[in-house]
Design an enzyme around this catalytic site. Sequence first.
Site, short mmCIF file in Angstrom:
data_model
loop_
_atom_site.label_atom_id
_atom_site.label_comp_id
_atom_site.label_asym_id
_atom_site.label_seq_id
_atom_site.Cartn_x
_atom_site.Cartn_y
_atom_site.Cartn_z
N HIS A 174 36.10 67.55 47.97
CA HIS A 174 36.90 66.72 47.07
C HIS A 174 36.85 65.27 47.54
O HIS A 174 36.67 64.35 46.74
CB HIS A 174 38.34 67.24 47.06
CG HIS A 174 39.28 66.48 46.18
ND1 HIS A 174 39.82 65.27 46.55
CD2 HIS A 174 39.80 66.76 44.95
CE1 HIS A 174 40.63 64.84 45.59
NE2 HIS A 174 40.63 65.73 44.61
N GLY A 175 37.07 65.05 48.82
CA GLY A 175 36.90 63.74 49.41
C GLY A 175 38.11 62.84 49.44
O GLY A 175 38.10 61.81 50.12
N ASP A 176 39.18 63.21 48.71
CA ASP A 176 40.39 62.37 48.70
C ASP A 176 41.61 63.24 48.45
O ASP A 176 42.46 62.94 47.62
CB ASP A 176 40.26 61.30 47.61
CG ASP A 176 41.39 60.27 47.65
OD1 ASP A 176 41.97 60.06 48.74
OD2 ASP A 176 41.70 59.67 46.59
N LEU A 177 41.71 64.34 49.20
CA LEU A 177 42.77 65.32 48.94
C LEU A 177 44.07 64.89 49.61
O LEU A 177 44.13 64.71 50.81
CB LEU A 177 42.36 66.69 49.46
CG LEU A 177 43.24 67.84 48.98
CD1 LEU A 177 43.08 68.04 47.47
CD2 LEU A 177 42.88 69.13 49.71
N HIS A 181 47.30 64.58 44.49
CA HIS A 181 46.21 65.22 43.76
C HIS A 181 46.35 66.73 43.68
O HIS A 181 45.49 67.40 43.11
CB HIS A 181 44.87 64.85 44.40
CG HIS A 181 44.59 63.38 44.36
ND1 HIS A 181 43.86 62.72 45.32
CD2 HIS A 181 44.97 62.43 43.47
CE1 HIS A 181 43.79 61.44 45.03
NE2 HIS A 181 44.47 61.24 43.92
#
Length: 255
Positions: free
Chosen positions: A154-157, A161
């Site tokens: 995901h990279g930006d959890l 979110h």
Amino acid sequence: MEFAQGWDSRAVLVAGRWVERRPRRPEVAEQLRRETRVMPWLAPLLPLPVPVPHLSSETPLVVRHDLVPGRPIESPGAEYGRALGEFLRALHDSPAAEAIRHGLPPATRTRADRAAAGDRFRADVMPLLPARHRDSAAAVLAVLADSPADTVVHGDLGPEHVLVDGGRVSGVIDFGDVHLGDAAIDLAWPLYGTPPEFAAAIAAAYRVTDELRGRALLWHRLGPWYEVTHGMDIGDPEVVRAGVIGVLDRLAEPS
């Protein structure tokens, strides 16, 4: 209705059921187009609802997806942790080669982006830190060069979110930073920014190894560095200041 401002795109709710997103900067257009290619393939592999955007307009660029119901998680408990752990396990088990065929950039792109970020952190963030913290800060930056780039992440959890509704996790949103990276980046907030019962449930459902746990701590410590450079980019000294405080606070946390 406009949602809370994101770093990369502007999102509005249309007719109570669709979310429309437009890039805030020209370079974000590629990111939005990538989501329209990757997410229709990825969504059926996952146990929770996620946005599946499609191109609504090319000029100006607009993408649209069905609203994922729920509100950002506020009080993470064990049941939520188990659901999110199972979600991350499925996400990280998705085949990387297929993701690349559906538009995800290869590992070489991830490594180039990490190298650029590391160079900027050394040039712009490191000078803002007291000298006594710079050795430990340099050790954190080493994660950018040394961690793997072999997993769909995901990279930006973070809590904003992960959505909940009716006592269950109802979805995970904002895949703008989806990339081929280190699985540990998605475990940073779940393991180190949540109550113990949530973190334990995540770890059990995901089957977290000691190696992953160690790298997740480094990614957790790295998070505020991005806040500092974002504050610089938008010319907001308060965001920069808050980011520097976050960098120092996380460096001081016990391992």
